[in-house]
Design an enzyme around this catalytic site. Structure first.
Site, short mmCIF file in Angstrom:
data_model
loop_
_atom_site.label_atom_id
_atom_site.label_comp_id
_atom_site.label_asym_id
_atom_site.label_seq_id
_atom_site.Cartn_x
_atom_site.Cartn_y
_atom_site.Cartn_z
N ASP A 241 0.83 -1.20 0.00
CA ASP A 241 0.00 0.00 0.00
C ASP A 241 0.87 1.25 0.00
O ASP A 241 2.03 1.22 0.40
CB ASP A 241 -0.90 -0.01 1.24
N HIS A 389 -7.98 -1.15 -10.04
CA HIS A 389 -8.14 -0.14 -8.99
C HIS A 389 -7.19 1.04 -9.16
O HIS A 389 -7.61 2.20 -9.10
CB HIS A 389 -7.91 -0.82 -7.64
#
Length: 571
Positions: A241, A389
């Site tokens: 992330d 995404h």
């Protein structure tokens, strides 16, 4: 920077300063938020009028809090005067302090010294919270000034029940309830620590500090924690992330390929702020914060990628897949085609068939792409699906359909941490998430921007939930929705009243269907093939594994504005 600035005849270039910044903060290059060392001679002094003063901006916004644990304290104010007095002795962390913390951490890592113990704090207010404190003037952000996030639940595509702390009663999606007090959250205090105990101790101290000014029975604390061991830096689905952060010009040293934005895209009152001309003075150096609690169904996601990965030949791009993929590699690729990156962080755009951990670990490579493919004049999904995404929420290279400046203006700085425990053996064995509240897991999502509609709302509604985004042709193409940010409402299937003999896949079609109470509904869209009676291609229909459990819009005031609020009780 001494080796650069001690030569009076050699004025350092921006390239010199960026390179020196990366060399100085080598331990932080992977996080994508490398501080720009601007303490050299003109034209790069530490503070300029055209960029925010880090000492006046609360800490998480520019450089992001370095943290292992992070608690979010949601509260309502019960005694305004007491709250203002308590605020006067509350010391939020400003960005200059975060910069100094990063220097200390980097030095400790370089020397392999002891763990640096740090606690950092930030405070933000909802629209109603600002009003309670006497700041009734509009901020210039129309969404923040009118709507609580609960008013926008359907608009944002949230179809699941929200947690009680966020589920404000009597929402009004038309007129908004941002200024109605019933059920409103007034503010949130963020406590970030270098370990769990420090974070918890600081949280308890903060609750005690404001204890006489807030409604104790309405306090809710949500706890975020980095995942353990090898999973540190990865969210619960397992993906690295925080790689694709935007770099604010003159504040962050960009890595190759990193999207650069003017500071005003994130921090109000500067170039890039779309509401620059209508801001009251007290909004300058602040930022609007969107918070969302996103629950992740991890065992179900794992089963989905394994099921579809076995059919990799049906979706692998027409590039070299020799030797053939194993089932495990197929599952890895299917997951990457949902995220836009492999779990390691390697971008699908650069390695479209197999993971490349070495590329993922190299900050000079892992962001250096723009989705272009040789010999393709138009944007193509041959390597990375348009629905992935990262491609949905951080779009790149959509010329001539959307300008680079427009895409920059939609950037957000993302923060937050995972919450909840690791998946249990029982959940792994059953392939189903537990219903127990203490076993729920997901992401405490935080983002910062100077304008909610340009940032969070555009990325959520205009990009992720928009079946026709990204725009890759003059005629809208139906791609589908972002499979990660949350599922759309359950589809309604109905047969048209009359056959359409000439319709072909891709045609624009309008049909009439019978609604409730004999009401006829007109539905327009683009025809797609139905696979009734046969095996659908992998992922059709797309399944979703993230559910929003609520959130709120907040404003993070500057240090100087917080001082003005705290001094108000003396007037």
């Amino acid at each position: 920077m001494e080796d650069i600035i001690n030569h009076p005849h050699d004025t350092p270039t921006m390239e010199d300063i960026i390179s020196h910044s990366h060399d100085t903060f080598t331990h932080f290059r992977r996080r994508g938020m490398v501080p720009l060392l601007t303490d050299g001679p003109a034209p790069f002094p530490r503070h300029r009028d055209d960029v925010p003063d880090p000492a006046n901006v609360q800490g998480d916004i520019i450089y992001l809090f370095p943290k292992v644990a992070e608690n979010f304290i949601f509260f309502r104010i019960s005694n305004v005067a007491q709250f203002q007095r308590d605020l006067a002795t509350f010391n939020p962390t400003h960005a200059k302090q975060v910069y100094e913390n990063l220097e200390a951490i980097h030095e400790a890592k370089t020397r392999k010294g002891p763990w640096v113990k740090i606690v950092q704090k930030q405070i933000a207010f909802s629209r109603r919270g600002l009003t309670v404190l006497g700041l009734t003037e509009k901020t210039g952000d129309n969404r923040f000034d009118v709507y609580a996030m609960r008013d926008n639940k359907k608009f944002l595509g949230d179809g699941m029940p929200w947690d009680p702390v966020f589920d404000k009663p009597n929402p009004d999606p038309v007129n908004g309830t941002a200024n109605k007090d019933l059920g409103a959250i007034h503010g949130v205090i963020t406590i970030a620590g270098s370990d769990d105990k420090m974070c918890e101790d600081a949280t308890n101290e903060t609750l005690t500090h404001f204890g006489g000014a807030i409604e104790s029975h309405h306090v809710v604390v949500l706890r975020g924690r980095t995942r353990p061991g090898q999973f540190k830096g990865h969210e619960h689905f397992g993906y690295q992330d925080g790689i694709s952060q935007p770099a604010m010009r003159k504040l962050i040293a960009p890595l190759p390929g990193q999207i650069q934005v003017d500071a005003g895209v994130v921090i109000a009152g500067y170039k890039g702020d779309p509401a620059l001309e209508r801001r009251p003075k007290w909004v300058k150096d602040g930022s609007f914060m969107a918070f969302r609690k996103l629950e992740q169904l991890v065992p179900e996601f794992e089963g989905y990628v394994v099921k579809n990965g076995k059919r990799w030949r049906e979706f692998v791009p027409k590039v070299n897949a020799d030797p053939p993929l194993s089932d495990g590699e197929g599952a890895s690729l299917w997951g990457a085609r949902m995220f836009g990156r492999y779990r390691s962080g390697a971008p699908l755009a650069l390695t479209p068939v197999r993971d490349n951990p070495a590329m993922a670990a190299d900050p000079l490579e892992n962001n250096n792409f723009d989705y272009t493919v040789p010999n393709y004049d138009e944007p193509t999904d041959i390597r990375c699906p348009f629905t992935a995404h990262t491609r949905k929420t951080a779009p790149r290279n959509l010329d001539p359909y959307l300008s680079k400046r427009f895409l920059e203006a939609g950037s957000i700085v993302r923060a937050g941490l995972p919450y909840g425990p690791e998946v249990t053996d029982a959940e792994n064995a059953s392939g189903t998430s537990s219903e127990a509240d203490n076993l729920k897991r997901g992401l405490l999502f935080v983002c910062y921007q100077s304008d909610l509609d340009s940032g969070f709302v555009r990325q959520t509604v205009g990009y992720a939930n928009n079946d026709f985004f990204p725009t890759v042709s003059l005629i809208p193409d139906h791609h589908g929705q972002d499979p990660i940010l949350g599922g759309p409402p359950a589809p309604v299937h109905a047969a048209a009243q009359t056959p359409i003999p000439a319709a072909q896949p891709g045609d624009a079609v309008t049909v009439i269907v019978q609604g409730k109470d004999e009401q006829q509904l007109e539905v327009s869209g683009f025809a797609s093939p139905s696979y009734a009676g046969g095996q659908s291609p992998p992922g059709i229909p797309q399944e979703f594994f993230v559910n929003s459990r609520g959130g709120e819009y907040f404003f993070v005031p500057s240090i100087s504005t917080l001082k003005d609020i705290s001094n108000a009780h003396r007037r």
